[in-house]
Every structure is written in C-alpha cells, then in structure tokens.
Motif scaffolding. Sequence first.
Motif, PDB file in Angstrom:
ATOM      1  N   ARG A  73       0.830  -1.200   0.000  1.00 52.94           N
ATOM      2  CA  ARG A  73       0.000   0.000   0.000  1.00 52.94           C
ATOM      3  C   ARG A  73       0.871   1.259   0.000  1.00 52.94           C
ATOM      4  O   ARG A  73       0.582   2.244  -0.696  1.00 52.94           O
ATOM      5  CB  ARG A  73      -0.936  -0.024   1.214  1.00 52.94           C
TER       6      ARG A  73
ATOM      7  N   SER B  18       2.325   1.931  -3.445  1.00 52.41           N
ATOM      8  CA  SER B  18       1.355   2.545  -4.343  1.00 52.41           C
ATOM      9  C   SER B  18       1.293   4.047  -4.108  1.00 52.41           C
ATOM     10  O   SER B  18       1.382   4.842  -5.048  1.00 52.41           O
ATOM     11  CB  SER B  18      -0.026   1.920  -4.146  1.00 52.41           C
ATOM     12  N   TYR B  19       1.146   4.437  -2.852  1.00 55.63           N
ATOM     13  CA  TYR B  19       1.054   5.860  -2.510  1.00 55.63           C
ATOM     14  C   TYR B  19       2.299   6.610  -2.996  1.00 55.63           C
ATOM     15  O   TYR B  19       2.203   7.654  -3.630  1.00 55.63           O
ATOM     16  CB  TYR B  19       0.882   6.009  -0.992  1.00 55.63           C
TER      17      TYR B  19
ATOM     18  N   ASP C  41      -7.838   4.052  -1.556  1.00 55.80           N
ATOM     19  CA  ASP C  41      -6.936   3.123  -0.858  1.00 55.80           C
ATOM     20  C   ASP C  41      -5.681   3.866  -0.405  1.00 55.80           C
ATOM     21  O   ASP C  41      -5.207   3.700   0.719  1.00 55.80           O
ATOM     22  CB  ASP C  41      -6.497   1.969  -1.769  1.00 55.80           C
ATOM     23  N   ASP C  42      -5.143   4.689  -1.310  1.00 54.37           N
ATOM     24  CA  ASP C  42      -3.915   5.429  -1.001  1.00 54.37           C
ATOM     25  C   ASP C  42      -4.132   6.433   0.126  1.00 54.37           C
ATOM     26  O   ASP C  42      -3.267   6.607   0.990  1.00 54.37           O
ATOM     27  CB  ASP C  42      -3.384   6.143  -2.246  1.00 54.37           C
TER      28      ASP C  42
ATOM     29  N   HIS D 109      -7.215   5.596  -5.466  1.00 51.33           N
ATOM     30  CA  HIS D 109      -6.835   6.813  -4.741  1.00 51.33           C
ATOM     31  C   HIS D 109      -7.402   6.796  -3.324  1.00 51.33           C
ATOM     32  O   HIS D 109      -6.749   7.282  -2.393  1.00 51.33           O
ATOM     33  CB  HIS D 109      -7.289   8.056  -5.503  1.00 51.33           C
TER      34      HIS D 109
ATOM     35  N   THR E 287      -4.175   4.553   3.295  1.00 51.73           N
ATOM     36  CA  THR E 287      -2.800   4.197   3.634  1.00 51.73           C
ATOM     37  C   THR E 287      -2.086   5.379   4.277  1.00 51.73           C
ATOM     38  O   THR E 287      -1.409   5.236   5.297  1.00 51.73           O
ATOM     39  CB  THR E 287      -2.035   3.737   2.375  1.00 51.73           C
ATOM     40  N   ARG E 288      -2.221   6.568   3.671  1.00 48.91           N
ATOM     41  CA  ARG E 288      -1.588   7.762   4.228  1.00 48.91           C
ATOM     42  C   ARG E 288      -2.075   8.006   5.648  1.00 48.91           C
ATOM     43  O   ARG E 288      -1.278   8.259   6.560  1.00 48.91           O
ATOM     44  CB  ARG E 288      -1.889   8.979   3.345  1.00 48.91           C
TER      45      ARG E 288
ATOM     46  N   LYS F 187       2.657   6.956  -6.867  1.00 48.03           N
ATOM     47  CA  LYS F 187       1.764   7.959  -7.450  1.00 48.03           C
ATOM     48  C   LYS F 187       2.286   9.378  -7.210  1.00 48.03           C
ATOM     49  O   LYS F 187       2.095  10.257  -8.049  1.00 48.03           O
ATOM     50  CB  LYS F 187       0.348   7.783  -6.918  1.00 48.03           C
TER      51      LYS F 187
END
Length: 154
Positions: free
Chosen positions: A53, A56-57, A89-90, A87, A93-94, A60
Amino acid sequence: ISWGKDEDGEDIKMNGFIDLVIEYDPETLMIVDYKTGYSTPTHEEFIDDLQPRMYSYCAKLMFPEYKFIWVQFDYFRGVPLEYAFTHSDDEKTRQDVVSIYNRVKQARKIKRRAQDHYCKHLCNRPLCDQKWAELLQVIDGSNPAKREKPKEDD
C-alpha cells in the motif's frame, strides 16, 4: 516522500527503496518488490499489508504522469501477487501511516519479544531509531517537557 503532518504539526517524511520500476506502457507503471522468504500471503493479506500500500502511494507521488500504478510482489517460493490500489486506498494508507507514526512518537515503553529485531511499523526510520534509543535509556521522549533521564541512585 511526505505523508502529511504529525500530531505536532511537523512534516512526516520517510524514505524507502523499491526493487524495480517498469514502464509497462505509456500510461502504466509497475512497481515490483522481490520476496525471498518462505511464506506467501493470500491475495487479501497482500492487499491489506502496509508495504504494498505504501509503494502505491509513493509511486503515485513520484510518477504522477502515469494513469495506472500496479504493485507486484514477486514471491520466489510462490506466485507473484499484484494489485492496483485506488486513490481512496492510497488516502487510507496515508492516514494509517500518520496514525502509526503518532503512536510510535507517543510510545513510553517497549514490549519486545526475543525474536523481534525491530517493531513491525516504520522500521529503520529516524523516528524509530530515536524512539528505540530513548526507550532503551528509559527516557520519556513522547513529551518534550519530560525528555530527561531518571535520576540515578548514589
């Protein structure tokens, strides 16, 4: 990569290493991480794991010109697992990283099993190194006003 602000308003920055970045086509980037361990998670466990995860963040942010980012973990003793995080999901995650970071920053004691080399969250990062050093010296580093060693008996 900046993850946002911590509870004190300070920027949360981390660095890391991606094993391989491949341009699959002009719109798609594939992030590959090689795994040599003995276990292979289920696809659901892979999707829930913080490491893919985070990749991915970060990808991007680092490569905004790509419309699609695929994260693949290539398990040498199993099959590769991959997923294209959304987005939302990201953003989750953040938020999870910020929450974990704040928990690590507030830690006042260590619960460490003999087999653990590091904690599971945010390992090998400056904050963790600082927290491990403070906690091992019995310093309460979670509150700047209390950053002093306990008095030693004469």
